[in-house]
Design a protein around this motif. Structure first.
Motif, PDB file in Angstrom:
ATOM      1  N   GLU A  22      -8.767 -35.607  -3.221  1.00 15.33           N
ATOM      2  CA  GLU A  22      -8.520 -36.379  -4.439  1.00 15.33           C
ATOM      3  C   GLU A  22      -7.383 -35.716  -5.207  1.00 15.33           C
ATOM      4  O   GLU A  22      -7.487 -34.553  -5.606  1.00 15.33           O
ATOM      5  N   LYS A  56      -6.595 -40.777 -10.765  1.00 15.51           N
ATOM      6  CA  LYS A  56      -7.102 -39.972  -9.647  1.00 15.51           C
ATOM      7  C   LYS A  56      -7.365 -40.912  -8.486  1.00 15.51           C
ATOM      8  O   LYS A  56      -7.894 -42.007  -8.685  1.00 15.51           O
ATOM      9  N   PRO A  58      -8.291 -40.740  -3.929  1.00 16.31           N
ATOM     10  CA  PRO A  58      -8.413 -39.973  -2.686  1.00 16.31           C
ATOM     11  C   PRO A  58      -7.304 -40.335  -1.704  1.00 16.31           C
ATOM     12  O   PRO A  58      -7.000 -41.517  -1.519  1.00 16.31           O
TER      13      PRO A  58
END
Length: 261
Positions: A22, A56, A58
């Motif tokens: 992440e 944010k 991944p």
């Protein structure tokens, strides 16, 4: 010792390349950077930026991130080794400038006052503000909403108490309630509400959604109607953030594709 260090370096690099991490990102621009759609096109994950342009998401090495918004040009960023090491990325977006053709509104003035006055045609229509009459400036009702209002809000279960003790009830609302016309009109208003909301999602979000959730062009409208038919469509999509709507669409996408298998 050198061989051990080399081995550890290679092992670490392999882990970084293959592992999902992440990362923290930030979008910059000269204008507002909130609610920018950030899509991991490779992993089919998405998020949106906050008021500071931060997000944010991944990622893995070589994933493609797509940054999309109405006011900015579409931008693609490929995840590099350095981004994974830093676990961060900084992206600058360029404003979308739509150039319009030059148009002339109204008549061209010559500078000759008498000639220009003679060339003017028509008068500005008088509105309710001009004559001091209160006017309605709110949302214009749809045809079905007007018909429902005309049908009356009589509720058979309440009897005359719904209109106050001893109050009289118009004959038309009673007939409409008995024949089921009021119920039919209510259902029509709900259908129109779903249609308007579905068209809004198609206009504002569908392009970004289908960028990370591929589907044949001829199936896209069928999928959107499939979403609108869900009993929770209004609850999860009306007056909600783009992020929550995208989550709902993603759930329905899985169901839709499973039904087609």
């Amino acid at each position: 010792m050198k061989l051990k260090l080399l081995f550890l370096l290679i092992l670490t690099s392999k882990c970084i390349y293959s592992q999902t991490i992440e990362i923290i990102g930030k979008v910059t621009s000269i204008s507002d950077v909130e609610n920018i759609h950030v899509i991991n096109n490779t992993a089919q994950a998405f998020t949106i930026t906050d008021k500071n342009g931060e997000f944010k998401i991944p990622v893995k090495f070589n994933d493609t991130l797509i940054f999309s918004s109405i006011q900015y040009k579409l931008k693609e960023v490929v995840v590099t080794h350095q981004m994974l090491l830093n676990q961060a990325v900084l992206v600058k977006l360029d404003e979308q400038i739509n150039e319009l053709k030059e148009v002339v509104i109204g008549r061209i003035l010559t500078g000759n006052l008498l000639k220009d006055i003679n060339n003017l045609q028509g008068e500005r229509p008088v509105n309710f503000f001009d004559v001091g009459i209160p006017g309605y400036t709110g949302k214009i009702a749809t045809q079905s909403e007007r018909r429902l209002s005309e049908a009356g809000g009589f509720n058979p279960s309440l009897g005359s108490s719904g209109y106050g003790l001893g109050g009289s009830i118009g004959f038309t609302p009673i007939i409409n309630a008995i024949t089921g016309r009021t119920k039919m009109l209510k259902n029509r208003v709900k259908l129109e509400e779903r249609e308007v909301l579905m068209q809004k999602i198609k206009r504002n979000i569908a392009k970004d959604f289908f960028a990370s959730n591929p589907m044949e062009e001829e199936l896209k409208m069928d999928f959107l109607y499939f979403c609108a038919d869900d009993v929770n469509f209004i609850k999860y999509c009306k007056n909600q953030t783009d992020f929550k709507v995208l989550i709902f669409l993603r759930v329905k996408y899985k169901q839709y594709m499973e039904n087609r298998d």
